[in-house]
Design a protein around this motif. Structure first.
Motif, mmCIF file in Angstrom:
data_model
loop_
_atom_site.group_PDB
_atom_site.id
_atom_site.type_symbol
_atom_site.label_atom_id
_atom_site.label_comp_id
_atom_site.label_asym_id
_atom_site.label_seq_id
_atom_site.Cartn_x
_atom_site.Cartn_y
_atom_site.Cartn_z
ATOM 1 N N ASP A 59 -23.854 -42.426 41.858
ATOM 2 C CA ASP A 59 -24.318 -40.999 42.430
ATOM 3 C C ASP A 59 -24.550 -40.167 41.447
ATOM 4 O O ASP A 59 -25.189 -38.996 41.689
ATOM 5 C CB ASP A 59 -23.269 -40.692 43.451
ATOM 6 C CG ASP A 59 -21.925 -40.799 42.914
ATOM 7 O OD1 ASP A 59 -21.553 -41.574 42.093
ATOM 8 O OD2 ASP A 59 -20.904 -40.349 43.574
ATOM 9 N N LEU A 60 -23.932 -40.149 40.155
ATOM 10 C CA LEU A 60 -24.078 -39.201 39.118
ATOM 11 C C LEU A 60 -25.146 -39.722 38.057
ATOM 12 O O LEU A 60 -24.863 -39.175 36.891
ATOM 13 C CB LEU A 60 -22.564 -38.980 38.548
ATOM 14 C CG LEU A 60 -21.506 -38.294 39.698
ATOM 15 C CD1 LEU A 60 -20.458 -38.360 38.943
ATOM 16 C CD2 LEU A 60 -22.232 -36.932 40.148
ATOM 17 N N ALA A 61 -25.802 -40.772 38.288
ATOM 18 C CA ALA A 61 -26.487 -41.205 37.376
ATOM 19 C C ALA A 61 -27.751 -40.168 36.524
ATOM 20 O O ALA A 61 -28.012 -40.009 35.438
ATOM 21 C CB ALA A 61 -27.514 -42.303 37.801
ATOM 22 N N ASP A 62 -27.850 -39.198 37.440
ATOM 23 C CA ASP A 62 -28.732 -37.946 36.782
ATOM 24 C C ASP A 62 -28.004 -37.159 35.917
ATOM 25 O O ASP A 62 -28.671 -36.448 35.028
ATOM 26 C CB ASP A 62 -29.255 -37.035 37.834
ATOM 27 C CG ASP A 62 -30.103 -37.742 38.914
ATOM 28 O OD1 ASP A 62 -30.576 -38.844 38.367
ATOM 29 O OD2 ASP A 62 -30.711 -37.250 39.970
ATOM 30 N N ASP A 63 -26.691 -37.280 35.894
ATOM 31 C CA ASP A 63 -26.095 -36.448 34.850
ATOM 32 C C ASP A 63 -25.648 -37.020 33.487
ATOM 33 O O ASP A 63 -25.118 -36.673 32.541
ATOM 34 C CB ASP A 63 -24.529 -36.032 35.488
ATOM 35 C CG ASP A 63 -23.903 -35.042 34.772
ATOM 36 O OD1 ASP A 63 -24.647 -33.933 34.469
ATOM 37 O OD2 ASP A 63 -22.944 -34.954 34.628
ATOM 38 N N ARG A 64 -26.598 -38.322 33.232
ATOM 39 C CA ARG A 64 -26.193 -38.889 31.941
ATOM 40 C C ARG A 64 -27.034 -38.488 30.811
ATOM 41 O O ARG A 64 -27.902 -39.100 30.435
ATOM 42 C CB ARG A 64 -26.077 -40.569 32.281
ATOM 43 C CG ARG A 64 -25.016 -40.924 33.049
ATOM 44 C CD ARG A 64 -25.307 -42.518 33.459
ATOM 45 N NE ARG A 64 -24.373 -42.966 34.738
ATOM 46 C CZ ARG A 64 -24.572 -43.764 35.517
ATOM 47 N NH1 ARG A 64 -25.673 -44.575 35.310
ATOM 48 N NH2 ARG A 64 -23.688 -43.982 36.348
ATOM 49 N N ASN A 65 -26.354 -37.379 30.205
ATOM 50 C CA ASN A 65 -27.296 -37.113 29.075
ATOM 51 C C ASN A 65 -26.303 -36.745 27.950
ATOM 52 O O ASN A 65 -25.483 -35.849 27.715
ATOM 53 C CB ASN A 65 -27.691 -35.495 29.483
ATOM 54 C CG ASN A 65 -28.468 -34.790 28.207
ATOM 55 O OD1 ASN A 65 -28.415 -35.294 27.052
ATOM 56 N ND2 ASN A 65 -29.400 -33.963 28.539
ATOM 57 N N GLU A 66 -26.176 -37.908 27.129
ATOM 58 C CA GLU A 66 -25.332 -38.077 26.322
ATOM 59 C C GLU A 66 -25.153 -36.809 25.202
ATOM 60 O O GLU A 66 -24.139 -36.160 24.786
ATOM 61 C CB GLU A 66 -25.558 -39.375 25.210
ATOM 62 C CG GLU A 66 -24.228 -39.775 24.351
ATOM 63 C CD GLU A 66 -24.525 -41.135 23.763
ATOM 64 O OE1 GLU A 66 -23.955 -42.070 24.372
ATOM 65 O OE2 GLU A 66 -25.608 -41.144 22.941
ATOM 66 N N ASN A 67 -26.089 -36.375 24.507
ATOM 67 C CA ASN A 67 -26.276 -35.538 23.568
ATOM 68 C C ASN A 67 -25.733 -33.967 24.127
ATOM 69 O O ASN A 67 -24.991 -33.583 23.547
ATOM 70 C CB ASN A 67 -27.722 -35.229 23.090
ATOM 71 C CG ASN A 67 -27.727 -34.137 22.168
ATOM 72 O OD1 ASN A 67 -27.054 -34.095 21.269
ATOM 73 N ND2 ASN A 67 -28.791 -33.337 22.089
ATOM 74 N N LYS A 68 -26.124 -33.946 25.444
ATOM 75 C CA LYS A 68 -25.625 -32.467 26.141
ATOM 76 C C LYS A 68 -24.034 -32.549 26.168
ATOM 77 O O LYS A 68 -23.464 -31.815 25.842
ATOM 78 C CB LYS A 68 -26.255 -32.381 27.390
ATOM 79 C CG LYS A 68 -26.019 -31.120 28.072
ATOM 80 C CD LYS A 68 -26.840 -29.872 27.255
ATOM 81 C CE LYS A 68 -26.137 -28.802 27.665
ATOM 82 N NZ LYS A 68 -26.140 -27.698 26.726
ATOM 83 N N SER A 116 -24.079 -33.826 45.008
ATOM 84 C CA SER A 116 -24.709 -32.488 44.713
ATOM 85 C C SER A 116 -23.950 -31.272 45.338
ATOM 86 O O SER A 116 -24.055 -30.291 44.873
ATOM 87 C CB SER A 116 -26.131 -32.401 45.004
ATOM 88 O OG SER A 116 -26.320 -32.485 46.381
ATOM 89 N N SER A 117 -23.108 -31.626 46.257
ATOM 90 C CA SER A 117 -22.384 -30.730 46.845
ATOM 91 C C SER A 117 -21.340 -30.200 46.226
ATOM 92 O O SER A 117 -20.809 -28.884 46.393
ATOM 93 C CB SER A 117 -21.942 -30.854 48.441
ATOM 94 O OG SER A 117 -20.748 -31.898 48.361
ATOM 95 N N ASN A 118 -20.605 -30.925 45.395
ATOM 96 C CA ASN A 118 -19.325 -30.303 44.699
ATOM 97 C C ASN A 118 -19.605 -30.675 42.991
ATOM 98 O O ASN A 118 -18.695 -30.745 42.333
ATOM 99 C CB ASN A 118 -18.273 -31.101 45.297
ATOM 100 C CG ASN A 118 -18.163 -32.720 45.132
ATOM 101 O OD1 ASN A 118 -18.993 -33.404 44.710
ATOM 102 N ND2 ASN A 118 -17.084 -33.099 45.686
ATOM 103 N N VAL A 119 -20.830 -31.130 42.648
ATOM 104 C CA VAL A 119 -20.854 -31.351 41.262
ATOM 105 C C VAL A 119 -22.309 -30.668 40.860
ATOM 106 O O VAL A 119 -23.282 -30.695 41.407
ATOM 107 C CB VAL A 119 -20.929 -32.754 40.782
ATOM 108 C CG1 VAL A 119 -21.506 -33.011 39.281
ATOM 109 C CG2 VAL A 119 -19.735 -33.501 41.080
ATOM 110 N N GLU A 120 -22.189 -30.159 39.743
ATOM 111 C CA GLU A 120 -23.661 -29.206 39.111
ATOM 112 C C GLU A 120 -23.822 -30.288 37.895
ATOM 113 O O GLU A 120 -23.334 -30.384 36.994
ATOM 114 C CB GLU A 120 -23.475 -27.965 38.728
ATOM 115 C CG GLU A 120 -24.798 -27.614 38.483
ATOM 116 C CD GLU A 120 -24.552 -25.758 38.323
ATOM 117 O OE1 GLU A 120 -25.480 -25.170 38.747
ATOM 118 O OE2 GLU A 120 -23.310 -25.549 38.082
ATOM 119 N N PHE A 121 -25.288 -30.912 37.900
ATOM 120 C CA PHE A 121 -25.630 -31.827 36.858
ATOM 121 C C PHE A 121 -26.014 -31.062 35.549
ATOM 122 O O PHE A 121 -26.460 -29.942 35.852
ATOM 123 C CB PHE A 121 -26.738 -32.723 37.266
ATOM 124 C CG PHE A 121 -26.290 -33.571 38.426
ATOM 125 C CD1 PHE A 121 -25.162 -33.817 38.437
ATOM 126 C CD2 PHE A 121 -27.292 -34.272 39.168
ATOM 127 C CE1 PHE A 121 -24.699 -34.969 39.581
ATOM 128 C CE2 PHE A 121 -26.655 -35.449 40.078
ATOM 129 C CZ PHE A 121 -25.593 -35.654 40.463
#
Lengths: 635, 239
Positions: free
Chosen positions: B107-116, B220-225
Motif C-alpha cells: 500500500d505504500l509502494a508509491d513512497d519508495r524514493n530512496e534518495n529522498k 492515503s488517509s493517514n500517511v503523506e507520501f
C-alpha cells in the motif's frame, strides 16, 4: 555474559559437591542442593525395614535436624491451606494415614490421600529405588501414628486422641513431660517426619544423604515437568517453570530474584499481557542457578544489612575478596616500613605474591564474577551490580588497589589479639566507618561499599565526598578517642595518597605548601608530647588546634607556636632538634603561600609522615640522645 | 551508500532491561544494547512505515559500568512501591545502520524514493532526531549526533572477543514479517574489538511466538507520501 548463566555454570563445574554437607565457621551447615530438593528441619525419624514394616523411631536432636528432602514445584512454594505434599518426607498430617483417626485437624480435603498417591507414582516408576518402595509399602498401610504412639514418641490422651498442648492434667498418663513437646514448636501434629530404611544385614546410607535417592527423584520428576520452551539463559528448548526459588539469603528470606506476580503495576504489561510472554527459564537452569547462588552466599558472601556482596570464580569458587584489607590477604607483619625506599612497586609485588594462589589455576575459564544483591521490598530482590571479568585482570586490579590506596595502619589485631601494623589498603567497611563514624547506620555502610566496589575493580577515582568526609573527620581529633582517630587518620592518608601518590617515608624534598604545613603540625605535636612525658595523656595543643589549623593554617600556626614556648623552655636544649626542623620546614614555605587558605588532604600525609619519621628517629637514636644528655649534665 | 547512516548515541544512563528481571520489576540492564533498542533509537530519529530500519553494527565506546538506583515506580492500582533498578552508566555507542523498503507494505509502494528518504534521514540525524531519544527506557534520555563509524578511541578496541551469553535480539512485528503474530528473537552476541555485528532479524534462528497481532493499516488517509509532498512544495514554490 548473563549472571544466571554463570551461576548455572558454577553449579555444573561443582557437581561433585552436590549434596555434600559443609560447615561454616559458626557451625551452620550448608549444601549445594541437588535440583528438585530443599532442606527442612525434621523432628522425628522413622526407621522402616526393607520389607516395609515399622522398625523404630526416635526424636531427632536439634543439631542433626537439617534434612535434605525432595520437593516438587508446588510443594516448594506451598502456603496456607494449599495441599501440596513433599514427595517423601513431610509433616505428620501428610504422611500419616491415621491422622484423622487420632483427632488431627484438617482443612477441606485429606492431605494423606494426595501424599500417598504422589509417593505411589514415584515408587512404581521405573526410576524408583528399593528404599522408596520400602517406605511406600509401609506408609500405604496408614498406621504411622499408631506405631509412633506404641513406641511412645507421640502422646495420646484418654480418648486415644493426640494431645494438642502439654498440660498438667496429663501427668497421670505421662509422669514426665514427653520430649516431643519441647522439640516441636507447634502441636504434635506439626511434627516433620523423615524416613530411613533399616537393614539388619548392612549399614545403609541414610535416605536423605543417598545420591541414588536424589537421582531417582530427579529423573522421576523430570518426566512430570511442564511444556517446553526456549530458555532465555541457555537458549535450549527445555521444560520451563514460572516458580523460582526464594530463601536465597537465608531460610527466612522471602525475596525472589525472578518473580512475576505483578499484573497490575505495569512492570511488564503493555507489550506483554502474561508473564510467560516476557521471558521463559527452564526448570533445570532456574534450580541449578539458584542453588548455586544460595551455596555461594552461604560459603563466602558478605552480608551487610541484607545486602549481599559476593565474589566468586566460575570453576573455583574461591577468589580474593575486594572488600577486604591488605592484612587479610597478606598477614605478614611489616618490617619493611623502616626501609626508606619501600615503594608502591615493592608493595605491589608483595601483594602479587600473596595472590599467586588464586592466579596459579590455569583451567580453561579463569574468570571472576562480582555481584551485589539487595531487596527494596520483602518479596523481590534485585541485582545491584554485576561484573564478569577475566581473573588476571581482576587480580591485577586488586594489586593496583592495594598498592595505590596504601598507608601504614595499626588497628588490626593478629590471631593472638595483639595490635599489628600493616602497610596496605583498608577494608571498604573500615573506610565507611572512617567516613561516617563508628556508629554509622548499616544502610550507609552498605551504600558506600557498593560505591567503592567499582573503584576497586574498575580502577576508578574514589568519590570525592567520601574522601572529603574522611579528611574532615581525620582533621578533628578531639571529637573521638585516640585509637579511633589514629585509625581514621591512617585511612584518610590511604585514600588521599591514592590520588596524590606520595610515599609513606617522609619526603624532605617536597615543597608542596599543604604537605609542609602538615609537617609543621607534626613537629609541634611531637615536641609537646616529648615535653609532657609518658604519664601525661592529654592531647597536645597541635592536636587540639588541628581542625582550625586545617582551615586557617597561618593564623592557627601562630597560636600553636606561642603555646609551644613553655614546652620548648622545659625541654631546654633538647628542643633544639625540633626547633631546627620547624625552622627548616617553615623556611621552605614560600612567603606568598604562608596564608590562611584551607589545607588540602595532602597536609595529613605530611603530618603522618613527619610524625612517623620523628618517632622512628627517636627509637633508633635513643642511645645517642641519652648519651648527649649525660654529657650535658656533666658539663 | 544511498541508504546507510552512521551516528553516535550517548547519555548518562541506559537501561536495556534483561527480560528476566523485567518480570518482577527489579530491572537490571543488559550489558550491551539489543538490536531492538538501537532500531528504536533510529526510528525515533526518522520513521516511516515505508521503511524498515536495519542496524548493522554497534561500537561500544565507553567501559561497561553499572550503577544501581533506588526507584519508586508508579503503582497504577494506587499506593507506591520500591524497587532497585540497575543502569548502565555513561553509555556511548557508534551505530551503523541502513534502511530498506518494507515489501510487506504494498500500500505504500508509491513512497519508495530512496534518495529522498536518505536525505531526510541524514538531516534528521544532524538535527538530533525527530522525536526524543532514549536508551532502553523512557527515563534514560539519549542524544544523537552524526559521526564516522570507527573514528576515535573505544574502550574495548584491544579486547579480542567478549561473549554476552543468550540475549534478546528484538521483536518481530507483523508488518515487518508478514506473519500475523508478535515474536521475540534471541541470539548470542559477540563483541570483537568493541564492535558487535548484528545479524539481520530474519537470520535469527531462535524465534518465540508471543501472541497474535495484526498489522496497522496505512493508506492515503493517514500517511503523506514524500513524492506527493515534494510535488506539493514544488507547486507552492512555483506558484
Amino acid at each position: 555474559m548473563s549472571w544466571l548463566l554463570h551461576l548455572y555454570e558454577t553449579y555444573e563445574s561443582n557437581l561433585d559437591r552436590v549434596g555434600e554437607i559443609e560447615k561454616r565457621y559458626n557451625d551452620r551447615e550448608y549444601t549445594l542442593l541437588p535440583i528438585s530438593h530443599t532442606t527442612q528441619n525434621a523432628h522425628i525419624e522413622v526407621e522402616v525395614t526393607e520389607d516395609g514394616e515399622f522398625h523404630s523411631a526416635f526424636i531427632i536432636d536439634k543439631k542433626d535436624a537439617s534434612t535434605l528432602i525432595p520437593c516438587t514445584e508446588e510443594s516448594a512454594s506451598r502456603a496456607g491451606s494449599k495441599i501440596a505434599p513433599y514427595p517423601l518426607h513431610d509433616k505428620l498430617s501428610y504422611v500419616a494415614g491415621d491422622f484423622v483417626a487420632y483427632g488431627g485437624q484438617i482443612k477441606k480435603e485429606e492431605p494423606y490421600a494426595y501424599y500417598i498417591k504422589q509417593l505411589e507414582s514415584w515408587a512404581q516408576s521405573p526410576y524408583a529405588t528399593a528404599k522408596v518402595r520400602s517406605i511406600y509399602n509401609y506408609l500405604k498401610k496408614g498406621q504411622l501414628i499408631q506405631d509412633l504412639v506404641h513406641v511412645k514418641i507421640l502422646c495420646v490422651d484418654a480418648d486415644n486422641k493426640l494431645i494438642e498442648k502439654w498440660d498438667k492434667k496429663y501427668e497421670p498418663l505421662y509422669p514426665e513431660k514427653p520430649l516431643i513437646f519441647s522439640t516441636v514448636a507447634g502441636g504434635q501434629d506439626s511434627a516433620f517426619i523423615r524416613f530411613n530404611v533399616h537393614s539388619p544385614k548392612e549399614i545403609l546410607t541414610k535416605v536423605w544423604k543417598d545420591r541414588e535417592m536424589y537421582d531417582s527423584f530427579i529423573k522421576y520428576y523430570q518426566d512430570l515437568l511442564g511444556s517446553e520452551d526456549i530458555c532465555y539463559v541457555t537458549g535450549q528448548k527445555l521444560p520451563s517453570t514460572d516458580r523460582h526459588a526464594n530463601k536465597i539469603r537465608n531460610a527466612a528470606d522471602k525475596a525472589k530474584l525472578i518473580s512475576a506476580n505483578d499484573t497490575s503495576g505495569f512492570t511488564f504489561r503493555g507489550r506483554f499481557s502474561q508473564s510467560n510472554e516476557v521471558a521463559s527459564i527452564s526448570y533445570e537452569v532456574s534450580q541449578k542457578a539458584h542453588n548455586a547462588l544460595k551455596w555461594l552466599i552461604n560459603r563466602q558472601a558478605k552480608i551487610i544489612d541484607q545486602r549481599v556482596f559476593l565474589v566468586w570464580g566460575n570453576d573455583m569458587p574461591e577468589v580474593a575478596d575486594p572488600t577486604e584489607d591488605t592484612f587479610s590477604i597478606d598477614p605478614t607483619p611489616v618490617t619493611l616500613v623502616q626501609k626508606k625506599s619501600f615503594t608502591n612497586q615493592e608493595l605491589a609485588s608483595e601483594i602479587s605474591k600473596a595472590l599467586d594462589g588464586y592466579r596459579n589455576d590455569v583451567t580453561s575459564k579463569s574468570e571472576v564474577n562480582i555481584m551485589i544483591l539487595d531487596s527494596a521490598t520483602t518479596g523481590r530482590m534485585a541485582v545491584l551490580y554485576y561484573r564478569h571479568m577475566n581473573k588476571e585482570l581482576y587480580l591485577d586490579r586488586l594489586v593496583k588497589w592495594h598498592s595505590s590506596c596504601a598507608w601504614l595502619h595499626r588497628y588490626r589485631k593478629n590471631e593472638q589479639g595483639e595490635f599489628v601494623q600493616f602497610y596496605g589498603a583498608p577494608a571498604t567497611k573500615d573506610i565507611a566507618f572512617a567516613a561516617y563514624g563508628p556508629r554509622a547506620n548499616e544502610k550507609i555502610v552498605k551504600g558506600l561499599m557498593e560505591r567503592l566496589l567499582p573503584c576497586i575493580v574498575d580502577d576508578l577515582k574514589i568519590p570525592q565526598d567520601i574522601v572529603t568526609s574522611v579528611y574532615q573527620r581525620a582533621s578533628n581529633p578531639v571529637s573521638m578517642e585516640k585509637w579511633e582517630w589514629e585509625k581514621t587518620l591512617s585511612i584518610a592518608c590511604a585514600l588521599i595518597n591514592r590520588q596524590e601518590g606520595f610515599k609513606l617515608a617522609l619526603d624532605t624534598e617536597s615543597n608542596d605548601r599543604d604537605y609542609l604545613f602538615g609537617r609543621l603540625l607534626a613537629v609541634a605535636d611531637v615536641l609537646e608530647r616529648s615535653a609532657l612525658g609518658r604519664e601525661e595523656t592529654r592531647a597536645s595543643n597541635a592536636i587540639r588546634y588541628m581542625n582550625a589549623f586545617s582551615r586557617h593554617p597561618s593564623r592557627t600556626w601562630m597560636t600553636i607556636q606561642q603555646s609551644l614556648q613553655p614546652y620548648q623552655a622545659r625541654l631546654g636544649t633538647k628542643a633544639n632538634y625540633y626547633s631546627k626542623i620547624i625552622d627548616e620546614v617553615a623556611s621552605r614555605i614560600k612567603l606568598e603561600e604562608f596564608n590562611n587558605k584551607p589545607l588540602s588532604g595532602k597536609y595529613l600525609l605530611g603530618f603522618y609522615s613527619q610524625r612517623h619519621e620523628l618517632y622512628q628517629k627517636r627509637e633508633n637514636n635513643k642511645d645517642v640522645v641519652e648519651a648527649s644528655n649525660e654529657e650535658e649534665k656533666s658539663i | 551508500m544511498r541508504n546507510s547512516i552512521e551516528f553516535e548515541v550517548y547519555g548518562d544512563y541506559a537501561l536495556f532491561t534483561d527480560p528476566l528481571t523485567k518480570l518482577g520489576g527489579e530491572k537490571l540492564s543488559y550489558q550491551i544494547p539489543t538490536y531492538q533498542a538501537m532500531k528504536g533509537i533510529l526510528e525515533s530519529v526518522y520513521w516511516k512505515p515505508t521503511l524498515i530500519m536495519i542496524v548493522d553494527e554497534v561500537r561500544v565506546m565507553n567501559a561497561i559500568r553499572m550503577e544501581s538506583k533506588g526507584i519508586r515506580p508508579i503503582d497504577y492500582s494506587g499506593g507506591n512501591t520500591l524497587a532497585n533498578y540497575t543502569y548502565l552508566k555513561q553509555p556511548r555507542y557508534q551505530v551503523k545502520a541502513h534502511f530498506e523498503f518494507n515489501m510487506n507494505r504494498p500500500d505504500l509502494a508509491d513512497d519508495r524514493n530512496e534518495n529522498k528518504h536518505h536525505n531526510m534521514l541524514k538531516r534528521a540525524v544532524k538535527a538530533g532526531g525527530r522525536r526524543d531519544i532514549f536508551l532502553g527506557t523512557r527515563e534514560c534520555q539519549g542524544y544523537v549526533e552524526p559521526c564516522v563509524f570507527g573514528e576515535g578511541k573505544g574502550f574495548y578496541d584491544e579486547v579480542e572477543e567478549l561473549h554476552f551469553g543468550h540475549m534478546v535480539h528484538g521483536i518481530n512485528y507483523p508488518d515487518e514479517t508478514g506473519r500475523n503474530q508478535m515474536e521475540i528473537r534471541l541470539w548470542n552476541p559477540v563483541m570483537r574489538s568493541g564492535i558487535i555485528q548484528f545479524i539481520r532479524p530474519e537470520q535469527c534462528t531462535q524465534v518465540r511466538k508471543v501472541s497474535d497481532m495484526l498489522p496497522k493499516t496505512f493508506n492515503s488517509s493517514n500517511v503523506e507520501f514524500v513524492d506527493r509532498l515534494l510535488a506539493q512544495i514544488g507547486e507552492e514554490g512555483n506558484g
